[in-house]
Design a protein around this motif. Structure first.
Motif, PDB file in Angstrom:
ATOM      1  N   ALA A 137       0.829  -1.208   0.000  1.00 49.94           N
ATOM      2  CA  ALA A 137       0.000   0.000   0.000  1.00 49.94           C
ATOM      3  C   ALA A 137       0.864   1.258   0.000  1.00 49.94           C
ATOM      4  N   GLU A 138       1.959   1.239   0.739  1.00 51.98           N
ATOM      5  CA  GLU A 138       2.858   2.398   0.805  1.00 51.98           C
ATOM      6  C   GLU A 138       3.648   2.582  -0.483  1.00 51.98           C
ATOM      7  N   ALA A 139       3.885   1.500  -1.209  1.00 48.47           N
ATOM      8  CA  ALA A 139       4.716   1.567  -2.419  1.00 48.47           C
ATOM      9  C   ALA A 139       4.084   2.382  -3.538  1.00 48.47           C
ATOM     10  N   VAL A 140       2.770   2.523  -3.521  1.00 48.68           N
ATOM     11  CA  VAL A 140       2.101   3.250  -4.608  1.00 48.68           C
ATOM     12  C   VAL A 140       1.687   4.666  -4.223  1.00 48.68           C
ATOM     13  N   VAL A 141       2.030   5.093  -3.019  1.00 45.28           N
ATOM     14  CA  VAL A 141       1.666   6.427  -2.555  1.00 45.28           C
ATOM     15  C   VAL A 141       2.834   7.383  -2.761  1.00 45.28           C
ATOM     16  N   ASP A 142       2.528   8.559  -3.302  1.00 48.65           N
ATOM     17  CA  ASP A 142       3.519   9.618  -3.505  1.00 48.65           C
ATOM     18  C   ASP A 142       4.715   9.154  -4.345  1.00 48.65           C
ATOM     19  N   VAL A 143       4.424   8.525  -5.483  1.00 48.93           N
ATOM     20  CA  VAL A 143       5.468   8.115  -6.421  1.00 48.93           C
ATOM     21  C   VAL A 143       5.162   8.672  -7.811  1.00 48.93           C
ATOM     22  N   ASP A 144       6.208   8.826  -8.614  1.00 52.02           N
ATOM     23  CA  ASP A 144       6.059   9.275  -9.999  1.00 52.02           C
ATOM     24  C   ASP A 144       5.853   8.097 -10.943  1.00 52.02           C
ATOM     25  N   ALA A 145       6.381   6.941 -10.547  1.00 53.97           N
ATOM     26  CA  ALA A 145       6.263   5.737 -11.379  1.00 53.97           C
ATOM     27  C   ALA A 145       6.058   4.535 -10.467  1.00 53.97           C
ATOM     28  N   MET A 146       5.239   3.605 -10.932  1.00 54.69           N
ATOM     29  CA  MET A 146       5.000   2.373 -10.199  1.00 54.69           C
ATOM     30  C   MET A 146       5.323   1.212 -11.128  1.00 54.69           C
ATOM     31  N   ILE A 147       6.172   0.315 -10.665  1.00 55.10           N
ATOM     32  CA  ILE A 147       6.589  -0.825 -11.478  1.00 55.10           C
ATOM     33  C   ILE A 147       6.112  -2.111 -10.827  1.00 55.10           C
TER      34      ILE A 147
END
Length: 100
Positions: A52-62
């Motif tokens: 859940a934290e990995a997709v918050v406040d990022v420019d890119a999601m892999i």
């Protein structure tokens, strides 16, 4: 660039290491929790977080996760392409690999 990586298998590990070493702010997550991500994956500056934290406040999601044949492929793809993810307005770079 702020990057979230879901999956710490061979591809996810390599991306976390290299992107962190290149100066990007990388958050890495797996299905078992941040405490299970190996120290060598984070040695270049990556940070272990929950999915859940990995997709918050990022420019890119892999997403670097295993996709099982046919029945799960379309469900996973539609979930990641849902309006919820489109509203995040981030760059989605899938590295899906099929479990054979």
């Amino acid at each position: 660039m702020k990057i979230g990586i879901l999956g710490t298998g061979n591809i996810g590990k390599t991306l976390t290491r290299r992107l962190s070493a290149a100066g990007h702010e990388v958050k890495a997550a797996n299905s078992r929790g941040p405490e299970t991500i190996e120290a060598d994956v984070l040695a270049s500056g990556g940070r272990a977080v929950t999915a859940a934290e990995a997709v918050v406040d990022v420019d890119a999601m892999i997403p670097s996760v295993t996709v099982l044949p046919e029945d799960r492929t379309s469900a996973t793809a539609s979930r990641l392409n849902s309006s919820e993810y489109r509203l995040l307005r981030l760059l989605l770079l899938p590295t899906w690999h099929y479990f054979l």
